[in-house]
Design an enzyme around this catalytic site. Structure first.
Site, mmCIF file in Angstrom:
data_model
loop_
_atom_site.group_PDB
_atom_site.id
_atom_site.type_symbol
_atom_site.label_atom_id
_atom_site.label_comp_id
_atom_site.label_asym_id
_atom_site.label_seq_id
_atom_site.Cartn_x
_atom_site.Cartn_y
_atom_site.Cartn_z
ATOM 1 N N ASN A 116 -4.473 5.934 5.489
ATOM 2 C CA ASN A 116 -6.077 6.567 6.510
ATOM 3 C C ASN A 116 -6.200 7.494 4.873
ATOM 4 O O ASN A 116 -6.830 8.058 5.537
ATOM 5 C CB ASN A 116 -4.976 6.677 7.932
ATOM 6 C CG ASN A 116 -4.591 8.790 7.318
ATOM 7 O OD1 ASN A 116 -5.199 10.037 6.889
ATOM 8 N ND2 ASN A 116 -3.659 8.786 7.069
ATOM 9 N N HIS A 117 -5.275 8.237 4.280
ATOM 10 C CA HIS A 117 -5.699 8.563 3.493
ATOM 11 C C HIS A 117 -7.015 8.669 1.821
ATOM 12 O O HIS A 117 -7.181 9.625 1.299
ATOM 13 C CB HIS A 117 -5.393 9.708 2.423
ATOM 14 C CG HIS A 117 -3.898 10.423 3.288
ATOM 15 N ND1 HIS A 117 -4.742 11.763 3.659
ATOM 16 C CD2 HIS A 117 -2.422 10.418 3.898
ATOM 17 C CE1 HIS A 117 -3.619 12.287 4.165
ATOM 18 N NE2 HIS A 117 -2.005 11.563 4.562
ATOM 19 N N TYR A 140 -3.822 10.743 -3.974
ATOM 20 C CA TYR A 140 -1.992 9.118 -3.629
ATOM 21 C C TYR A 140 -3.459 8.257 -2.554
ATOM 22 O O TYR A 140 -3.318 6.975 -2.963
ATOM 23 C CB TYR A 140 -1.889 9.778 -2.487
ATOM 24 C CG TYR A 140 -1.131 9.063 -1.321
ATOM 25 C CD1 TYR A 140 0.151 8.164 -1.555
ATOM 26 C CD2 TYR A 140 -1.646 9.927 -0.136
ATOM 27 C CE1 TYR A 140 0.681 7.409 -0.496
ATOM 28 C CE2 TYR A 140 -0.901 8.476 0.830
ATOM 29 C CZ TYR A 140 0.445 7.479 1.111
ATOM 30 O OH TYR A 140 0.588 7.130 2.128
#
Ligand code: 15L
Length: 268
Positions: A116-117, A140
């Site tokens: 979800n990042h 990330y």
């Protein structure tokens, strides 16, 4: 073609990590052979388990690792925000090595633990889906978008199928108020990975990995295609977690990526 797990050699990377260990226990009984891989050795091998430690950045090692593998659960690599130099070897070069090794070995299905990042800079409460524009919240998140793009390339050019799972907060219990929206129970993680692994003709697909939380921000686009139907919900924890949140005006409280927005910048 649907993947018949009971006849397959399945490779979980990151097998010693938190999610890797959960998947090991849940998938070893389902497949013919489970080839475990992480940086170090895995202990207590079952009769149908093999152990082949490998650094994702080691190209020759990855080619050897993929030999004879039918499908990959790619959960290895850096799993939290870090300086770019820390993220890149495993999550950029490592993903390239994985796809090249898959192309050479004939492995035809990869379940990629994205995150979800990739969209962590959207505001909390804003409804988004896999088709929303990427808004990574750090290196990330950028590395996970790189992985999703690598998946797209290897599908279009070489017919390797990937389901990229933009996983939320995969923990035994939701940890805080954000988790009321982002939680993915470990049982739902198992359902999601099984669906992504066995659904026929997935091509290259990206879906969010989240439980049936009424407060979730992410759409269910793609779930029906792979047959994922979450059965858990974080709502039962609301009373305990409702007030467990960073200061209201902070990026950690305002944006979907939560605590990752409080990490960095790194200076020399
Ligand atoms: C992730 O991608 C991380 O791997 C995990 O540690 C959690 O932080 C999770 O996202 C999350 O957003 O809660």
């Amino acid at each position: 073609m649907p993947l018949e797990l009971s006849k397959q050699t399945l490779l979980p990377t990151g097998a010693a990590g938190t999610l890797g260990r959960a998947l090991r226990a849940r998938f070893a009984p389902r497949c013919q052979t489970l080839r475990l891989s992480d940086l170090g050795p895995s202990a207590g091998l079952a009769a149908n388990e093999q152990d082949q430690p490998c650094n994702l950045a080691d190209r020759a090692g990855m080619e050897a690792l993929l030999r004879g593998v039918d499908a990959v659960l790619h959960f290895g690599g850096v799993s939290v925000e870090n300086p770019f130099e820390t993220v890149a070897p495993a999550n950029i070069e490592g993903v390239f090595n994985l796809y090249e090794a898959a192309r050479l070995s004939g492995a035809r299905r990869i379940v990629f633990a994205s995150s979800n990042h990739t969209t962590g800079c959207y505001a909390q409460g804003e409804a988004i889906g896999p088709d929303s524009a990427p808004r990574p919240d750090g290196y990330y998140g950028v590395s996970k978008l790189f992985g999703e793009n690598m998946a797209s390339l290897y599908w279009d050019r070489y017919g390797i199928e990937t389901v990229s799972l933009r996983i939320g907060t995969a923990t035994p219990e939701p940890p805080d108020r954000r988790g009321l929206s982002t939680w993915l129970s470990l049982d739902d993680l198992e359902r999601l990975v099984l669906a992504a692994l066995t659904a026929p003709d997935v091509g290259c697909l990206t879906v969010y990995g989240v439980s049936a939380n009424p407060a979730r921000w992410w759409s269910d686009a793609g779930w029906a295609q792979i047959g994922y139907a979450p059965q858990d919900s974080a709502e039962a924890w609301r009373e305990r977690l409702q007030d467990l949140t960073p200061p209201p005006e902070s990026p950690e409280a305002r944006l979907q990526g939560g605590s990752f927005l409080g990490i960095g910048p790194w200076t020399r």
